[in-house]
Design a protein around this motif. Sequence first.
Motif, PDB file in Angstrom:
ATOM      1  N   GLY A  17      62.820  64.301  29.850  1.00  0.00           N
ATOM      2  CA  GLY A  17      61.775  64.016  30.737  1.00  0.00           C
ATOM      3  C   GLY A  17      60.499  63.844  30.029  1.00  0.00           C
ATOM      4  O   GLY A  17      59.641  63.008  30.290  1.00  0.00           O
ATOM      5  N   GLN A  18      60.307  64.789  29.047  1.00  0.00           N
ATOM      6  CA  GLN A  18      59.311  64.905  28.171  1.00  0.00           C
ATOM      7  C   GLN A  18      59.023  63.637  27.342  1.00  0.00           C
ATOM      8  O   GLN A  18      57.952  62.978  27.168  1.00  0.00           O
ATOM      9  N   LEU A  19      60.164  63.162  26.790  1.00  0.00           N
ATOM     10  CA  LEU A  19      60.288  61.685  25.955  1.00  0.00           C
ATOM     11  C   LEU A  19      59.682  60.483  26.975  1.00  0.00           C
ATOM     12  O   LEU A  19      59.104  59.684  26.515  1.00  0.00           O
ATOM     13  N   VAL A  20      60.071  60.868  28.417  1.00  0.00           N
ATOM     14  CA  VAL A  20      59.707  59.562  29.303  1.00  0.00           C
ATOM     15  C   VAL A  20      58.443  59.593  29.436  1.00  0.00           C
ATOM     16  O   VAL A  20      57.634  58.560  29.574  1.00  0.00           O
ATOM     17  N   VAL A  21      57.804  60.987  29.591  1.00  0.00           N
ATOM     18  CA  VAL A  21      56.317  60.972  29.888  1.00  0.00           C
ATOM     19  C   VAL A  21      55.707  60.122  28.775  1.00  0.00           C
ATOM     20  O   VAL A  21      54.566  59.638  28.851  1.00  0.00           O
ATOM     21  N   SER A  22      55.925  60.750  27.407  1.00  0.00           N
ATOM     22  CA  SER A  22      55.360  60.302  26.372  1.00  0.00           C
ATOM     23  C   SER A  22      55.322  58.752  26.231  1.00  0.00           C
ATOM     24  O   SER A  22      54.495  58.090  25.548  1.00  0.00           O
ATOM     25  N   GLU A  23      56.704  58.221  26.396  1.00  0.00           N
ATOM     26  CA  GLU A  23      57.040  56.699  26.100  1.00  0.00           C
ATOM     27  C   GLU A  23      56.060  55.973  27.373  1.00  0.00           C
ATOM     28  O   GLU A  23      55.455  54.955  27.095  1.00  0.00           O
ATOM     29  N   ALA A  24      55.939  56.367  28.576  1.00  0.00           N
ATOM     30  CA  ALA A  24      55.193  56.005  29.640  1.00  0.00           C
ATOM     31  C   ALA A  24      53.809  55.747  29.284  1.00  0.00           C
ATOM     32  O   ALA A  24      53.082  54.729  29.227  1.00  0.00           O
ATOM     33  N   LEU A  25      53.375  56.959  28.700  1.00  0.00           N
ATOM     34  CA  LEU A  25      51.801  56.985  28.428  1.00  0.00           C
ATOM     35  C   LEU A  25      51.517  56.210  27.404  1.00  0.00           C
ATOM     36  O   LEU A  25      50.488  55.531  27.098  1.00  0.00           O
ATOM     37  N   ARG A  26      52.431  56.006  26.291  1.00  0.00           N
ATOM     38  CA  ARG A  26      52.008  55.257  25.144  1.00  0.00           C
ATOM     39  C   ARG A  26      52.199  53.819  25.553  1.00  0.00           C
ATOM     40  O   ARG A  26      51.463  52.835  24.882  1.00  0.00           O
ATOM     41  N   ARG A  27      52.777  53.246  26.580  1.00  0.00           N
ATOM     42  CA  ARG A  27      52.708  52.023  27.035  1.00  0.00           C
ATOM     43  C   ARG A  27      51.469  51.750  28.028  1.00  0.00           C
ATOM     44  O   ARG A  27      51.620  50.586  28.493  1.00  0.00           O
TER      45      ARG A  27
END
Length: 225
Positions: A17-27
Amino acid sequence: MSSAMHILVLGASGRTGQLVVSEALRRGHQVTVLVRKAKSFEPAANLNVIVGTAEHKEDIVHCFQGNYGKPTAVITTLAAPRASNSPFAKPLVPPFFMRDCMKNLTDVMREQEVTKLVVLSAFGVGNTFQQLYLPLRILFRYTNMAVQFEDHDAVDAHVRETGLRWTLVRPCMLKDETSKPLRILDEKTSELGMFASCTRANVAEFLVNAAEVQEFEKKAVVIAN
């Protein structure tokens, strides 16, 4: 990349989940997370942290009334908490924790007319159980892992009946490594070896991809490196 979205992430404090949040914010997406502890995330641009649990429907409702309004899509990486990170550890919640949380979520989504849902599942859930090698079938059904796989099966069955634009994502054995070349396979695949795996980084990237596009709607997708 698609235009900026507002993505609600449940299970955001977990390793994937933490990686999902980081990836979504990065985009460049706006992200709302529902977590038990506010300190789970440091303040960040485009990130809205709401304290609560998907076990309580009213907490999910708050996520649809936050700083960014209704989410465009929901990604859930919810897993049943265990006594440790070991997949064999004792569960700390009732047997159908994930299913009950999912019912709360999908009720709110329909009430709020939000239809895009991406769910982290697992290879071996639903009809992919028959694709597992015999030792893994025994492992998943006759150890402490059986509880979470029965719960995943219940989530799978429920999501398919919701009428939402769902995607069920079924990665093979998760590894904490950087992204590798990814294979995207049909849920009836017979192309995987016994020790097929997928990095959490790849899983996070694919979950956000699935939220952005229509290609995987109403599908259960197996992913592996």
